[in-house]
Design a protein around this motif. Structure first.
Motif, mmCIF file in Angstrom:
data_model
loop_
_atom_site.group_PDB
_atom_site.id
_atom_site.type_symbol
_atom_site.label_atom_id
_atom_site.label_comp_id
_atom_site.label_asym_id
_atom_site.label_seq_id
_atom_site.Cartn_x
_atom_site.Cartn_y
_atom_site.Cartn_z
ATOM 1 N N ILE A 39 0.845 -1.206 0.000
ATOM 2 C CA ILE A 39 0.000 0.000 0.000
ATOM 3 C C ILE A 39 0.880 1.257 0.000
ATOM 4 C CG2 ILE A 39 -1.637 1.341 1.380
ATOM 5 C CD1 ILE A 39 -2.844 -1.363 2.256
ATOM 6 N N LYS A 40 1.942 1.232 0.808
ATOM 7 C CA LYS A 40 2.861 2.377 0.825
ATOM 8 C C LYS A 40 3.505 2.572 -0.547
ATOM 9 C CE LYS A 40 4.097 2.158 5.745
ATOM 10 N NZ LYS A 40 5.193 1.867 6.714
ATOM 11 N N LYS A 41 3.857 1.461 -1.178
ATOM 12 C CA LYS A 41 4.457 1.527 -2.506
ATOM 13 C C LYS A 41 3.466 2.118 -3.505
ATOM 14 C CE LYS A 41 7.805 -0.819 -3.804
ATOM 15 N NZ LYS A 41 9.265 -0.635 -4.000
ATOM 16 N N HIS A 42 2.216 1.741 -3.377
ATOM 17 C CA HIS A 42 1.153 2.247 -4.254
ATOM 18 C C HIS A 42 1.041 3.770 -4.130
ATOM 19 C CE1 HIS A 42 -2.764 2.067 -6.360
ATOM 20 N NE2 HIS A 42 -3.102 3.044 -5.533
ATOM 21 N N TYR A 43 1.001 4.266 -2.916
ATOM 22 C CA TYR A 43 0.884 5.704 -2.701
ATOM 23 C C TYR A 43 2.154 6.432 -3.134
ATOM 24 C CZ TYR A 43 -3.615 5.501 -0.373
ATOM 25 O OH TYR A 43 -4.953 5.329 -0.125
ATOM 26 N N GLN A 44 3.301 5.780 -2.990
ATOM 27 C CA GLN A 44 4.539 6.386 -3.459
ATOM 28 C C GLN A 44 4.511 6.556 -4.970
ATOM 29 O OE1 GLN A 44 7.164 7.575 -1.508
ATOM 30 N NE2 GLN A 44 7.670 8.489 -3.495
ATOM 31 N N ILE A 45 3.942 5.576 -5.661
ATOM 32 C CA ILE A 45 3.809 5.666 -7.114
ATOM 33 C C ILE A 45 2.931 6.853 -7.491
ATOM 34 C CG2 ILE A 45 2.763 4.540 -9.126
ATOM 35 C CD1 ILE A 45 3.797 1.888 -8.046
ATOM 36 N N LEU A 46 1.820 7.027 -6.767
ATOM 37 C CA LEU A 46 0.936 8.160 -7.028
ATOM 38 C C LEU A 46 1.673 9.487 -6.851
ATOM 39 C CD1 LEU A 46 -2.383 7.037 -5.291
ATOM 40 C CD2 LEU A 46 -2.002 7.287 -7.734
ATOM 41 N N GLU A 47 2.457 9.577 -5.782
ATOM 42 C CA GLU A 47 3.216 10.795 -5.530
ATOM 43 C C GLU A 47 4.268 11.030 -6.616
ATOM 44 O OE1 GLU A 47 4.888 10.641 -1.641
ATOM 45 O OE2 GLU A 47 2.951 10.714 -0.608
ATOM 46 N N ASP A 48 4.931 9.948 -7.034
ATOM 47 C CA ASP A 48 5.951 10.079 -8.078
ATOM 48 C C ASP A 48 5.333 10.517 -9.401
ATOM 49 O OD1 ASP A 48 7.843 9.301 -6.252
ATOM 50 O OD2 ASP A 48 7.970 7.224 -6.953
ATOM 51 N N LEU A 49 4.159 9.974 -9.722
ATOM 52 C CA LEU A 49 3.477 10.362 -10.954
ATOM 53 C C LEU A 49 3.064 11.827 -10.918
ATOM 54 C CD1 LEU A 49 1.185 7.273 -11.676
ATOM 55 C CD2 LEU A 49 3.063 8.087 -13.090
ATOM 56 N N GLU A 50 2.579 12.253 -9.755
ATOM 57 C CA GLU A 50 2.160 13.648 -9.606
ATOM 58 C C GLU A 50 3.364 14.579 -9.763
ATOM 59 O OE1 GLU A 50 -0.368 16.774 -9.210
ATOM 60 O OE2 GLU A 50 -0.905 14.642 -9.359
ATOM 61 N N GLU A 51 4.477 14.199 -9.168
ATOM 62 C CA GLU A 51 5.689 15.017 -9.275
ATOM 63 C C GLU A 51 6.191 15.053 -10.716
ATOM 64 O OE1 GLU A 51 10.218 15.310 -7.374
ATOM 65 O OE2 GLU A 51 8.922 13.611 -6.904
ATOM 66 N N TYR A 52 6.148 13.899 -11.387
ATOM 67 C CA TYR A 52 6.599 13.832 -12.784
ATOM 68 C C TYR A 52 5.732 14.730 -13.666
ATOM 69 C CZ TYR A 52 8.166 11.855 -17.224
ATOM 70 O OH TYR A 52 8.688 11.702 -18.495
ATOM 71 N N SER A 53 4.405 14.665 -13.463
ATOM 72 C CA SER A 53 3.485 15.490 -14.250
ATOM 73 C C SER A 53 3.742 16.972 -14.003
ATOM 74 C CB SER A 53 2.033 15.133 -13.906
ATOM 75 O OG SER A 53 1.746 13.797 -14.244
ATOM 76 N N SER A 54 4.036 17.320 -12.748
ATOM 77 C CA SER A 54 4.336 18.710 -12.414
ATOM 78 C C SER A 54 5.589 19.187 -13.142
ATOM 79 C CB SER A 54 4.509 18.854 -10.899
ATOM 80 O OG SER A 54 4.856 20.172 -10.552
ATOM 81 N N ASN A 55 6.604 18.330 -13.201
ATOM 82 C CA ASN A 55 7.837 18.677 -13.917
ATOM 83 C C ASN A 55 7.577 18.843 -15.412
ATOM 84 O OD1 ASN A 55 9.560 18.705 -11.673
ATOM 85 N ND2 ASN A 55 9.850 16.496 -11.753
ATOM 86 N N LEU A 56 6.700 18.000 -15.956
ATOM 87 C CA LEU A 56 6.340 18.122 -17.377
ATOM 88 C C LEU A 56 5.677 19.469 -17.641
ATOM 89 C CD1 LEU A 56 4.944 14.586 -18.322
ATOM 90 C CD2 LEU A 56 7.132 15.575 -18.994
ATOM 91 N N ASN A 57 4.803 19.884 -16.733
ATOM 92 C CA ASN A 57 4.116 21.170 -16.899
ATOM 93 C C ASN A 57 5.116 22.326 -16.907
ATOM 94 O OD1 ASN A 57 1.581 20.003 -17.036
ATOM 95 N ND2 ASN A 57 1.245 20.134 -14.833
ATOM 96 N N GLN A 58 6.152 22.205 -16.072
ATOM 97 C CA GLN A 58 7.187 23.237 -16.054
ATOM 98 C C GLN A 58 7.958 23.260 -17.373
ATOM 99 O OE1 GLN A 58 7.785 25.598 -13.685
ATOM 100 N NE2 GLN A 58 5.903 24.823 -12.747
ATOM 101 N N LEU A 59 8.226 22.075 -17.914
ATOM 102 C CA LEU A 59 8.951 22.000 -19.182
ATOM 103 C C LEU A 59 8.131 22.587 -20.328
ATOM 104 C CD1 LEU A 59 10.556 18.430 -18.968
ATOM 105 C CD2 LEU A 59 11.666 20.635 -18.613
ATOM 106 N N LEU A 60 6.808 22.423 -20.252
ATOM 107 C CA LEU A 60 5.941 22.956 -21.300
ATOM 108 C C LEU A 60 5.991 24.479 -21.353
ATOM 109 C CD1 LEU A 60 2.814 20.626 -20.976
ATOM 110 C CD2 LEU A 60 4.322 20.828 -22.957
ATOM 111 N N LEU A 61 6.382 25.094 -20.253
ATOM 112 C CA LEU A 61 6.463 26.556 -20.197
ATOM 113 C C LEU A 61 7.834 27.075 -20.604
ATOM 114 C CD1 LEU A 61 4.577 27.148 -16.813
ATOM 115 C CD2 LEU A 61 3.653 27.356 -19.136
ATOM 116 N N SER A 62 8.763 26.165 -20.878
ATOM 117 C CA SER A 62 10.124 26.563 -21.232
ATOM 118 C C SER A 62 10.275 26.614 -22.754
ATOM 119 C CB SER A 62 11.132 25.579 -20.635
ATOM 120 O OG SER A 62 10.971 24.289 -21.214
#
Length: 333
Positions: free
Chosen positions: A131-154
């Motif tokens: 379960i902890k691993k599952h939630y860690q994956i969710l957090e990692d995906l959210e962080e990755y998506s956030s980084n993508l959004n930053q790249l889209l503005l560059s």
């Protein structure tokens, strides 16, 4: 979301309940992933497993019946179980050599406990870790998506997204546009690139080459194909989700570029209208055309006239309409 957190056998061997356990067979397979933990005390299990389960057993179902024990291990291997954990002492005293040989031949881990253990404590601990691993994956995906959004503005987001995907997953990235343009990160020699490209076209998956694919789509049209290729590890569900988000970001980047291009074409169209209305001097006309293409030698043109209703819409909506229409024409050459 259709994905699950998974642990490797090697990871669970580091937990407190496996401190006194020992891997006696299939040690080369301790990288196998565990999706769930299942207690089994029967010998017919072919319809009880979905794959990647870690099986816990006391051996009460077969005791000293070595043939049934052998069959159980073979069924576990066929069902792609993650491994088998057995408590020695109460019902079974040792693991026969032929079973150890069988497990070794398939890199199927067999783990033994030399004293009584509480299976309920083991399952609770492993399920908590999953379960902890599952939630860690969710957090990692959210962080990755956030980084993508930053790249889209560059500036030049397309290249940066491909490089970020490579750096994040440590895989080879192939981007193949509809025009046949191929981008590979990191760069490969022509021979290496062609070898992988041919394998992707044949959709080959070998022990040394694993891949996943996602289309880059916008306006109901596929503009490119995005591949990740691993020459070492299998592509996981998490890798596929990262690939999917990268493809979406690339589509957004492409759509923005197309929209900007369409705005430019709109401005050009407005200039043409002023030209046709006779508002531009000959000198202005030649200067403008040379800015567009210094080698331009106009010898005629084709004009398509369309009658449309309700053109008093927001300009941006009309631009998207023209963008969509242009994509249809470009597909037809």
């Amino acid at each position: 979301m259709n994905f699950e957190g998974k642990l490797s056998v090697q990871e669970i061997l580091q937990t407190q309940h496996f401190a006194d356990a020992k891997v006696i067979a299939g040690e080369a397979g301790i990288h196998r992933l565990i999706r769930w933990v299942h207690v089994l005390e029967v010998t017919s299990i072919q319809n009880l497993l979905h794959g990647n389960e870690l099986i816990l057993s006391t051996g009460v179902g077969w005791k000293e019946d070595h043939n049934s024990f052998y069959s159980l291990v073979q069924q576990s291997i066929n069902a792609n179980a993650a491994g088998l954990c057995i408590e020695l002492g109460t019902y079974i005293s040792k693991i026969p050599q032929k079973i150890i040989d069988l497990a070794n031949s398939y890199d199927f881990p067999i783990i033994v406990f030399f004293k009584k253990v509480k299976f309920i404590d083991i399952t609770q601990e492993i399920h908590s870790l999953l379960i902890k691993k599952h939630y860690q994956i969710l957090e990692d995906l959210e962080e990755y998506s956030s980084n993508l959004n930053q790249l889209l503005l560059s500036s030049n987001p397309h290249k940066k997204i491909l490089e970020f995907l490579h750096d994040y997953l440590k895989v080879t990235v192939f981007y193949i546009s509809n025009q046949g343009e191929i981008q590979v990160i990191p760069k490969k020699t022509p021979i290496e690139q062609e070898k992988i490209f041919q394998a992707l076209q044949r959709e080959e998956v070998t022990s040394s080459l694993h891949s996943a694919h996602q289309s880059v789509q916008a306006l109901d049209h596929t503009f490119a194909d995005l591949f990740i290729v691993s020459e070492r590890d299998e592509i996981t569900e998490f890798d596929s989700l990262i690939l999917d988000r990268s493809a979406i970001a690339l589509a957004q980047s492409l759509l923005r570029e197309l929209y900007i291009e369409e705005q430019r074409k709109t401005e050009e169209g407005e200039w043409v209208r002023t030209w046709l209305a006779g508002k531009n001097s000959e000198e202005q006309i030649h200067k403008y055309l040379l800015e567009i293409d210094p080698n331009l030698r106009p010898n005629g043109c084709t004009v398509l006239l369309c009658k449309a209703e309700n053109l008093n819409k927001v300009t941006s909506e009309f631009n998207y309409f023209k963008l969509y229409t242009r994509s249809i024409f470009e597909r037809k050459g």
